[in-house]
Motif scaffolding. Sequence first.
Motif, PDB file in Angstrom:
ATOM      1  N   GLN A   1      44.246  41.410 -97.063  1.00 13.35           N
ATOM      2  CA  GLN A   1      44.949  41.732 -98.309  1.00 13.35           C
ATOM      3  C   GLN A   1      44.401  40.924 -99.480  1.00 13.35           C
ATOM      4  O   GLN A   1      44.192  41.481-100.653  1.00 13.35           O
ATOM      5  CB  GLN A   1      46.506  40.923 -97.870  1.00 13.35           C
ATOM      6  CG  GLN A   1      47.306  41.186 -99.239  1.00 13.35           C
ATOM      7  CD  GLN A   1      47.632  42.635 -99.614  1.00 13.35           C
ATOM      8  OE1 GLN A   1      47.467  43.728 -98.887  1.00 13.35           O
ATOM      9  NE2 GLN A   1      47.762  43.074-101.041  1.00 13.35           N
TER      10      GLN A   1
ATOM     11  N   ASN B   1      45.971  56.308-100.560  1.00 12.10           N
ATOM     12  CA  ASN B   1      45.085  56.017 -99.707  1.00 12.10           C
ATOM     13  C   ASN B   1      45.769  55.554 -98.371  1.00 12.10           C
ATOM     14  O   ASN B   1      45.334  55.914 -97.378  1.00 12.10           O
ATOM     15  CB  ASN B   1      43.990  54.606 -99.950  1.00 12.10           C
ATOM     16  CG  ASN B   1      43.058  55.122-100.890  1.00 12.10           C
ATOM     17  OD1 ASN B   1      42.694  56.183-100.881  1.00 12.10           O
ATOM     18  ND2 ASN B   1      42.828  54.221-101.749  1.00 12.10           N
ATOM     19  N   ARG B   2      46.906  54.632 -98.484  1.00 14.17           N
ATOM     20  CA  ARG B   2      47.543  54.371 -97.359  1.00 14.17           C
ATOM     21  C   ARG B   2      48.113  55.427 -96.445  1.00 14.17           C
ATOM     22  O   ARG B   2      48.477  55.658 -95.498  1.00 14.17           O
ATOM     23  CB  ARG B   2      48.759  53.296 -97.735  1.00 14.17           C
ATOM     24  CG  ARG B   2      48.209  52.082 -98.072  1.00 14.17           C
ATOM     25  CD  ARG B   2      49.208  50.927 -98.437  1.00 14.17           C
ATOM     26  NE  ARG B   2      48.707  49.882 -99.241  1.00 14.17           N
ATOM     27  CZ  ARG B   2      47.926  48.666 -98.495  1.00 14.17           C
ATOM     28  NH1 ARG B   2      47.735  48.775 -97.196  1.00 14.17           N
ATOM     29  NH2 ARG B   2      47.634  47.891 -99.318  1.00 14.17           N
TER      30      ARG B   2
ATOM     31  N   GLU C   1      42.138  50.225 -96.894  1.00 15.95           N
ATOM     32  CA  GLU C   1      43.394  50.683 -96.700  1.00 15.95           C
ATOM     33  C   GLU C   1      43.485  51.759 -95.776  1.00 15.95           C
ATOM     34  O   GLU C   1      44.405  52.356 -95.478  1.00 15.95           O
ATOM     35  CB  GLU C   1      43.709  51.319 -98.271  1.00 15.95           C
ATOM     36  CG  GLU C   1      43.939  50.000 -99.317  1.00 15.95           C
ATOM     37  CD  GLU C   1      44.337  50.533-100.591  1.00 15.95           C
ATOM     38  OE1 GLU C   1      44.156  51.861-100.911  1.00 15.95           O
ATOM     39  OE2 GLU C   1      44.735  49.780-101.236  1.00 15.95           O
TER      40      GLU C   1
ATOM     41  N   VAL D   1      37.889  49.422-101.174  1.00 13.81           N
ATOM     42  CA  VAL D   1      39.170  49.558-101.054  1.00 13.81           C
ATOM     43  C   VAL D   1      39.808  50.641-100.181  1.00 13.81           C
ATOM     44  O   VAL D   1      40.680  50.330 -99.260  1.00 13.81           O
ATOM     45  CB  VAL D   1      39.788  49.900-102.511  1.00 13.81           C
ATOM     46  CG1 VAL D   1      41.030  50.219-102.712  1.00 13.81           C
ATOM     47  CG2 VAL D   1      39.547  48.326-103.375  1.00 13.81           C
TER      48      VAL D   1
ATOM     49  N   LEU E   1      41.135  42.965-100.551  1.00  9.43           N
ATOM     50  CA  LEU E   1      41.723  44.247-101.184  1.00  9.43           C
ATOM     51  C   LEU E   1      42.028  43.992-102.429  1.00  9.43           C
ATOM     52  O   LEU E   1      41.633  44.666-103.571  1.00  9.43           O
ATOM     53  CB  LEU E   1      42.845  44.687-100.536  1.00  9.43           C
ATOM     54  CG  LEU E   1      43.607  46.053-100.820  1.00  9.43           C
ATOM     55  CD1 LEU E   1      42.517  46.938-100.464  1.00  9.43           C
ATOM     56  CD2 LEU E   1      44.852  46.144 -99.860  1.00  9.43           C
TER      57      LEU E   1
END
Lengths: 110, 110, 110, 110
Positions: free
Chosen positions: A8, B22-23, A59, A55, A11
């Motif tokens: 996290q 993205n997730r 993710e 990123v 990110l």
Amino acid sequence: MVQLQNSQACLEACISCMEACNRCFHQCLSEQNHDELSECIRLDRECADMCAFAVRAIEAESPFAAEICALCAGICEACAKECQMHDHDHCQACAKACFTCAEACRKMAA
Amino acid sequence: MVQLQNSQACLEACISCMEACNRCFHQCLSEQNHDELSECIRLDRECADMCAFAVRAIEAESPFAAEICALCAGICEACAKECQMHDHDHCQACAKACFTCAEACRKMAA
Amino acid sequence: MVQLQNSQACLEACISCMEACNRCFHQCLSEQNHDELSECIRLDRECADMCAFAVRAIEAESPFAAEICALCAGICEACAKECQMHDHDHCQACAKACFTCAEACRKMAA
Amino acid sequence: MVQLQNSQACLEACISCMEACNRCFHQCLSEQNHDELSECIRLDRECADMCAFAVRAIEAESPFAAEICALCAGICEACAKECQMHDHDHCQACAKACFTCAEACRKMAA
């Protein structure tokens, strides 16, 4: 748990770094004399693209996330060192974001 | 002043939407049966890329920022409508982020 | 049939344009005095990114391919007009690739 | 001279691989049952993005081009091995393009 925290933090650092690089790129090109900023402009673009790629990898929980972050750390550090040499506020802000991101990426890659 | 506020709001909405897409992309592909999620997966990728491109345009004060955001609004809305039809938490979260981004992009484009 | 031909021609034009913009970007920054090339450098980056995005849309048969190509045509034309004003070989080559791509994108968008 | 040849060969391989991955991504999602294609779809996206990033690095003569190509080789190989396991023509074509690109990237990185 430590891994999730690192992920996290990494990110967030990548997004901040991407933004700082995008802004520094634009502002370097807006300076009256940007001949000495060539490397800064080049690295800003490459570092912004690298961070955006990192990123996506984080993710998407990519199996390559660690390797991608290791490369990202190297590019961030190069960009930080170049930006650091220029007095403009945007270069100094970018250097700071890049150093922070390099460190977060190294932890993520470990 | 209003323009600057719209620009900052749009930037934040694009980054949030990029992350949600993205997730959702990753989590759709992790669902046991993702045959019905094909359009969601496709649109997640396209919307994430579109938002990343809009972020660069806004941060570089591109003369095309308004046109780029107009297109982004359309892609975000399509992605939102698709995601909205699926019960998964990630789809619902993505739909929300996409609708918010579509609105922010429309204001930016106006 | 005409549509397929347009699509293939557009794809090839976008890839060539992306490459010309990437090279022009790099070579502009290598010129001794690149102060007057700021807009060229900015547009090279934006146009390269736009073309790469259009390539993905065409290859994924995106429902937004026509709209994406319409925007791409506009950015290519702006980049072409800027590059055209500079005598460097890379600027002239880039202008040519951008004009070709703008036309191919307009046909694709029609 | 050898270096220049490697660089040009690598560039062409990266563009072909990017295109094969984009097409395989789209066609995997168009298959009636794509549950078993999840990893293929994920890797297609990551590999296409990685190749596009490598293209920019090579064309910008980035000091990181070798490292970027080393990472690209790893991602291409993973994508090739995954695609190879699926009988669809697009998967087989993608595997071939990925193996070719992995080899070109390894030469470039050496």
